[in-house]
Design an enzyme around this catalytic site. Structure first.
Site: not given
Ligand code: 13P
Length: 259
Positions: A11-13, A96, A98, A168, A174, A214, A235-236
């Site tokens: 997930n590149w957000k 999600h 967010e 999640e 994050g 994470s 994510g990251g």
């Molecule tokens: P991180 O891996 O950056 O914590 O993000 C997780 C995430 O929200 C994937 O959708």
């Protein structure tokens, strides 16, 4: 999709523009090995989906929408529907943290999006998870319960195998504070127990459940070693080609194909 296949979603957000996304996929194409037992899914900005859909070899990468609106078409300025994404993406993230916490999406929105995805032949990845304060007062299982009921309310047992659930925990997203394998095991057990109540034992065992929060190349193997975990939502670390390729290899190693 059978549970012998692992799913790794990047997930590149809200990172990488269209050109950057395309260049990054070129890099991933060289670094990330395709395996029959691992479904690798990229979730770029909506803007890049069309370009990437022409660029990727679907045998190597599938695409996911990070978000979409639940109506199919109409006067909804600025929105993109699952109908418009049909044929471009194979997966769509729903609920999600967010979306829930920054954009205040409710279980009602989430439920409508899960249905819209199914209706348009897109596999919804329904994300559930508790906040730090909910966890502190021991509400993890209640939150999972409510978010599953809320998100799946209109889904039949025939449709259930199309859905992927991602655990999640909000506090792990994050933050670098990833959940322990024991935490994940417990939460995923709660998810399958809830699915069993709703759809019966067989259906509950067939659903693919992922962990996200994470995840790094170093921690990935610990989660993938858990019997009940079918993959990761990253994510990251998915923005680092080396780390993402490493995570995909860990998924392959944990799959039956490698044994
Ligand atoms: P991180 O891996 O950056 O914590 O993000 C997780 C995430 O929200 C994937 O959708």
């Amino acid at each position: 999709m059978a549970r012998d296949k692992k799913i790794i979603i990047g997930n590149w957000k809200m990172n990488l523009g269209v050109h950057e996304a395309s260049l990054f996929v070129h890099k991933l194409e060289k670094k990330v090995k395709a395996h029959r037992s691992v479904e690798i899914v990229l979730a770029p900005t909506t803007l890049a989906l069309q370009t990437l859909s022409l660029q990727v070899n679907y045998r190597q990468f599938k695409l996911a929408a990070q978000n979409f609106y639940w109506r199919d078409h109409g006067a909804f300025t600025g929105e993109v529907s699952a109908t418009q994404l049909r044929g471009v993406v194979q997966y769509g993230l729903v609920g999600h943290s967010e979306r829930r916490h920054v954009f205040h999406e409710t279980d009602k929105d989430t439920r409508a999006k899960v249905q819209a995805a199914i209706r348009n032949h897109i596999r919804p990845v329904l994300c559930v998870g508790e906040t730090a304060s909910e966890r502190a007062i021991g509400e993890t299982n209640d939150i999972i319960h409510d978010q599953l009921i809320g998100g799946l309310a209109n889904i039949t047992s025939e449709e259930l195998p199309e859905i992927v659930i991602a655990y999640e925990p909000v506090w792990a997203i994050g933050t670098g504070k990833n959940a322990s394998a024991a935490d994940v095991k417990q939460a995923v057990k709660a998810i399958r127990t809830q699915l069993k109540h709703l759809y019966g034992a067989k259906a509950a065992q067939e659903v693919q459940v992922l962990y996200g929060g994470s995840v790094t190349n170093d921690s990935a193997a610990d989660y993938l070693a858990l019997d009940d975990v079918d993959g990761l939502l990253v994510g990251g670390a998915s923005l680092d080609a080396e780390a993402f390729a490493g995570i995909v290899e860990k998924a392959f190693i944990s799959s039956k194909e490698s044994k």
